[in-house]
Design a protein around this motif. Structure first.
Motif, PDB file in Angstrom:
ATOM      1  N   ARG A 184       5.268 -54.338 -28.875  1.00 28.87           N
ATOM      2  CA  ARG A 184       3.704 -54.270 -29.204  1.00 28.87           C
ATOM      3  C   ARG A 184       3.244 -52.862 -28.743  1.00 28.87           C
ATOM      4  N   ALA A 185       3.490 -52.690 -27.465  1.00 31.64           N
ATOM      5  CA  ALA A 185       2.958 -51.394 -26.841  1.00 31.64           C
ATOM      6  C   ALA A 185       3.719 -50.172 -27.602  1.00 31.64           C
ATOM      7  N   SER A 186       4.826 -50.265 -27.882  1.00 27.54           N
ATOM      8  CA  SER A 186       5.289 -49.160 -28.448  1.00 27.54           C
ATOM      9  C   SER A 186       4.995 -48.767 -29.657  1.00 27.54           C
ATOM     10  N   ARG A 187       4.518 -49.794 -30.487  1.00 33.69           N
ATOM     11  CA  ARG A 187       3.912 -49.530 -31.887  1.00 33.69           C
ATOM     12  C   ARG A 187       2.255 -48.934 -31.433  1.00 33.69           C
ATOM     13  N   LEU A 188       1.631 -49.498 -30.526  1.00 34.27           N
ATOM     14  CA  LEU A 188       0.525 -48.897 -30.156  1.00 34.27           C
ATOM     15  C   LEU A 188       0.622 -47.486 -29.711  1.00 34.27           C
ATOM     16  N   ALA A 189       1.501 -47.179 -28.995  1.00 36.82           N
ATOM     17  CA  ALA A 189       1.917 -45.819 -28.714  1.00 36.82           C
ATOM     18  C   ALA A 189       2.078 -44.882 -29.969  1.00 36.82           C
ATOM     19  N   GLY A 194      -2.159 -46.560 -27.979  1.00 45.20           N
ATOM     20  CA  GLY A 194      -1.728 -47.142 -26.671  1.00 45.20           C
ATOM     21  C   GLY A 194      -1.051 -45.694 -25.821  1.00 45.20           C
ATOM     22  N   TRP A 195      -0.618 -46.420 -24.582  1.00 46.72           N
ATOM     23  CA  TRP A 195      -0.109 -45.480 -23.546  1.00 46.72           C
ATOM     24  C   TRP A 195       1.463 -45.448 -23.725  1.00 46.72           C
ATOM     25  N   GLU A 196       2.102 -44.238 -23.751  1.00 47.04           N
ATOM     26  CA  GLU A 196       3.409 -44.274 -23.754  1.00 47.04           C
ATOM     27  C   GLU A 196       4.258 -44.892 -22.281  1.00 47.04           C
ATOM     28  N   ALA A 197       3.518 -44.594 -21.286  1.00 51.08           N
ATOM     29  CA  ALA A 197       3.793 -44.864 -20.110  1.00 51.08           C
ATOM     30  C   ALA A 197       3.761 -46.503 -19.910  1.00 51.08           C
ATOM     31  N   GLU A 198       2.905 -47.159 -20.460  1.00 52.56           N
ATOM     32  CA  GLU A 198       3.029 -48.664 -20.499  1.00 52.56           C
ATOM     33  C   GLU A 198       4.221 -49.111 -21.259  1.00 52.56           C
ATOM     34  N   ALA A 199       4.386 -48.470 -22.435  1.00 47.58           N
ATOM     35  CA  ALA A 199       5.689 -48.900 -23.118  1.00 47.58           C
ATOM     36  C   ALA A 199       6.960 -48.583 -22.407  1.00 47.58           C
ATOM     37  N   ALA A 200       6.722 -47.225 -21.721  1.00 44.62           N
ATOM     38  CA  ALA A 200       8.146 -47.150 -20.820  1.00 44.62           C
ATOM     39  C   ALA A 200       8.489 -48.034 -19.581  1.00 44.62           C
ATOM     40  N   ASP A 201       7.226 -48.412 -19.041  1.00 45.46           N
ATOM     41  CA  ASP A 201       7.173 -49.443 -17.918  1.00 45.46           C
ATOM     42  C   ASP A 201       7.810 -50.800 -18.513  1.00 45.46           C
ATOM     43  N   LEU A 202       7.435 -51.188 -19.315  1.00 44.92           N
ATOM     44  CA  LEU A 202       7.763 -52.417 -20.104  1.00 44.92           C
ATOM     45  C   LEU A 202       9.297 -52.465 -20.592  1.00 44.92           C
ATOM     46  N   ALA A 203       9.769 -51.364 -21.055  1.00 43.47           N
ATOM     47  CA  ALA A 203      11.141 -51.103 -21.417  1.00 43.47           C
ATOM     48  C   ALA A 203      12.203 -51.369 -20.224  1.00 43.47           C
ATOM     49  N   LEU A 204      11.767 -50.705 -19.157  1.00 44.81           N
ATOM     50  CA  LEU A 204      12.541 -50.930 -17.764  1.00 44.81           C
ATOM     51  C   LEU A 204      12.448 -52.052 -17.415  1.00 44.81           C
ATOM     52  N   GLU A 205      11.370 -52.702 -17.162  1.00 39.35           N
ATOM     53  CA  GLU A 205      11.204 -54.356 -17.096  1.00 39.35           C
ATOM     54  C   GLU A 205      12.085 -55.133 -17.731  1.00 39.35           C
ATOM     55  N   LEU A 206      12.129 -54.741 -19.190  1.00 36.95           N
ATOM     56  CA  LEU A 206      12.672 -55.727 -19.950  1.00 36.95           C
ATOM     57  C   LEU A 206      14.365 -55.437 -19.681  1.00 36.95           C
ATOM     58  N   ARG A 207      14.592 -54.282 -19.548  1.00 37.38           N
ATOM     59  CA  ARG A 207      16.282 -53.756 -19.106  1.00 37.38           C
ATOM     60  C   ARG A 207      16.762 -54.659 -17.924  1.00 37.38           C
ATOM     61  N   GLN A 208      15.850 -54.642 -16.878  1.00 35.63           N
ATOM     62  CA  GLN A 208      16.239 -55.492 -15.681  1.00 35.63           C
ATOM     63  C   GLN A 208      16.397 -56.988 -15.874  1.00 35.63           C
ATOM     64  N   ALA A 209      15.219 -57.305 -16.751  1.00 36.10           N
ATOM     65  CA  ALA A 209      15.542 -58.819 -16.940  1.00 36.10           C
ATOM     66  C   ALA A 209      16.806 -59.162 -18.016  1.00 36.10           C
ATOM     67  N   GLU A 210      17.093 -58.299 -18.928  1.00 35.47           N
ATOM     68  CA  GLU A 210      18.292 -58.514 -19.387  1.00 35.47           C
ATOM     69  C   GLU A 210      19.493 -58.546 -18.383  1.00 35.47           C
ATOM     70  N   GLU A 211      19.521 -57.464 -17.617  1.00 34.32           N
ATOM     71  CA  GLU A 211      20.407 -57.433 -16.741  1.00 34.32           C
ATOM     72  C   GLU A 211      20.686 -58.710 -15.944  1.00 34.32           C
ATOM     73  N   ARG A 212      19.622 -59.230 -15.382  1.00 38.88           N
ATOM     74  CA  ARG A 212      19.731 -60.690 -14.571  1.00 38.88           C
ATOM     75  C   ARG A 212      19.988 -61.782 -15.366  1.00 38.88           C
ATOM     76  N   ASN A 213      19.778 -61.572 -16.688  1.00 42.04           N
ATOM     77  CA  ASN A 213      20.112 -62.744 -17.548  1.00 42.04           C
ATOM     78  C   ASN A 213      21.722 -62.621 -17.492  1.00 42.04           C
ATOM     79  N   ARG A 214      22.155 -61.591 -17.866  1.00 45.86           N
ATOM     80  CA  ARG A 214      23.671 -61.373 -17.906  1.00 45.86           C
ATOM     81  C   ARG A 214      24.222 -61.856 -16.656  1.00 45.86           C
ATOM     82  N   GLY A 215      23.825 -61.509 -15.632  1.00 46.66           N
ATOM     83  CA  GLY A 215      24.287 -61.908 -14.245  1.00 46.66           C
ATOM     84  C   GLY A 215      24.577 -63.444 -14.196  1.00 46.66           C
ATOM     85  N   THR A 216      23.227 -64.045 -14.543  1.00 43.99           N
ATOM     86  CA  THR A 216      23.225 -65.772 -14.406  1.00 43.99           C
ATOM     87  C   THR A 216      23.979 -66.235 -15.441  1.00 43.99           C
ATOM     88  N   ALA A 217      24.140 -65.513 -16.611  1.00 46.09           N
ATOM     89  CA  ALA A 217      25.052 -66.069 -17.672  1.00 46.09           C
ATOM     90  C   ALA A 217      26.438 -66.190 -17.062  1.00 46.09           C
TER      91      ALA A 217
END
Length: 404
Positions: A184-189, A194-217
């Motif tokens: 959603r933030a990317s489309r608003l940007a 919308g703000w590109e910085a907000e989309a970039a922050d969410l992209a970083l959080e998403l990559r970290q969450a995906e990395e944690r999920n791979r470790g848990t898996a």
């Protein structure tokens, strides 16, 4: 009175006059007769009304809940499988937290039961040593202890697997929410709202969450391997118990341990159900197309099966030709060739696939007059992957003469 003398007309003049006069009429008459003879039994190709019906799909909720976020707008293009909306994940997160707490409670009970069983086993071995029991009794006691400890190890590993499954399911819910927010933030940007910085922050959080999920898996996969080995060890001890001790019966598992194993199986079913509910939170586009209508908004409560939006396919594979029932009464039209045309340059020749058993009401756009409904037999005509005609487009159709 003077007599009139007839002057003979030369032959060449007679022929010339015949060619210019009666012969022309005879030629035209013969030509007309020939045309009538050739066209008398030839079928006439009539034009019929046709159109390309739009293919529409409703995106509905498989379960009840609150619509958390809608990621598309009306008339927006979407791709098949694209995330278009998401139900509020908080109720599911609460249930996952409850399941996790139950798993932790069961692990604590397993630890208590293990300590009690170990104490009882040590006391029994001590008494056996004092009473100078036979080697067979000592062996039986040792194997009973081994079997009980192996059963506890198996239960503990099973709970560990459940704990990781709950953690992974909970983290995946969070990752899905982050993905929706990032989209959603990317489309608003992109739209400039919308703000590109907000989309970039969410992209970083998403990559970290995906990395944690791979470790848990990865940890979950290793834990499952250990569980399989523990199950095999327990089974091996059970198989070797009668042969080694000469006893016909297996050692009795304490009632408290059996109750814990039943509770573990219940939690396994609960977690499997929660994982299915997690998949139902994300609503995806069923086809490539365009969002034609949005029926509900964010924050609305929805019952299972409630339609959230309507998606119209971007390409159509079938046209419908409407003909007068008298046209289809003489012979079967199925398999006949038909030419579809829109304008002067776009045309497609295909074959009739099926014929409706009774007359149908034509779409209002095909009525000759807005106040005069029209009826006809519907011929289904496949168009394949040509993409020549757009959904909703009105066409002209000609049923071509049969080859026979």
């Amino acid at each position: 009175m003077t007599a009139v003398t007839k002057v003979p007309i030369p032959l060449d003049q007679r022929l010339s006059a015949f060619v210019r006069g009666p012969l022309v009429g005879l030629v035209w008459l013969a030509t007309a007769a020939l045309c009538v003879a050739l066209l008398r039994d030839r079928p006439v190709a009539l034009e019929h009304r046709a159109w390309v019906p739009p293919v529409e799909y409703e995106v509905s909720t498989p379960s009840s809940g609150v619509l958390g976020v809608v990621l598309v707008r009306a008339f927006q293009e979407v791709r098949k499988g694209e995330l278009v909306a998401q139900l509020d994940p908080r109720p599911l997160e609460a249930r996952l937290a409850t399941a996790n707490a139950e798993v932790l409670s069961l692990r604590a009970q397993i630890a208590d039961a293990r300590e009690l069983a170990d104490a009882e086993q040590q006391q029994a071995e001590s008494l056996a040593a004092q009473e100078a029991t036979s080697d067979a009794d000592s062996l039986r006691m040792r194997m009973e202890g081994d079997l009980l400890r192996s059963s506890f190890d198996e239960s503990d590993l099973r709970l560990g697997v459940l704990e990781l499954e709950v953690q992974l399911a909970s983290d995946e819910v969070g990752a899905d929410l982050l993905q929706a927010q990032h989209l959603r933030a990317s489309r608003l940007a992109e739209d400039g709202t919308g703000w590109e910085a907000e989309a970039a922050d969410l992209a970083l959080e998403l990559r970290q969450a995906e990395e944690r999920n791979r470790g848990t898996a990865a940890r979950l996969s290793g834990q499952r391997e250990e569980l399989l080995q523990a199950v095999e060890r327990t089974a091996e001890i059970r198989r070797g118990f009668p042969a080694a001790t000469g006893a016909m019966d297996l050692p009795r598992i304490p009632a408290a341990t059996r109750a814990l194993e039943a509770a573990i199986r219940v939690q396994e079913l609960v977690i499997a159900e929660l994982e299915l509910e997690r998949d139902a939170l994300n609503l995806q586009a069923p086809i490539d197309g365009q969002v034609s209508a949005l029926y509900v908004g964010e924050g609305q409560s929805l019952m299972a099966g409630r339609a959230v939006m309507l998606v119209t396919a971007s390409a159509a594979r079938e046209a419908v030709v409407f003909v007068d029932p008298e046209v289809a009464s003489g012979e079967s039209l199925v398999g006949r060739s038909v030419e579809l045309r829109a304008g002067e340059r776009r045309s497609l020749e295909t074959k009739i696939a099926s014929l409706s058993p009774k007359t149908e009401l034509l779409p209002e756009r095909l009525w000759p007059h807005p106040a005069s409904p029209a009826y006809g037999l519907a011929l289904r005509v496949p168009m394949g992957e040509s993409g020549m005609f757009m959904p909703g487009e009105i066409l002209r159709a000609r049923i071509l003469p049969s080859e026979n």
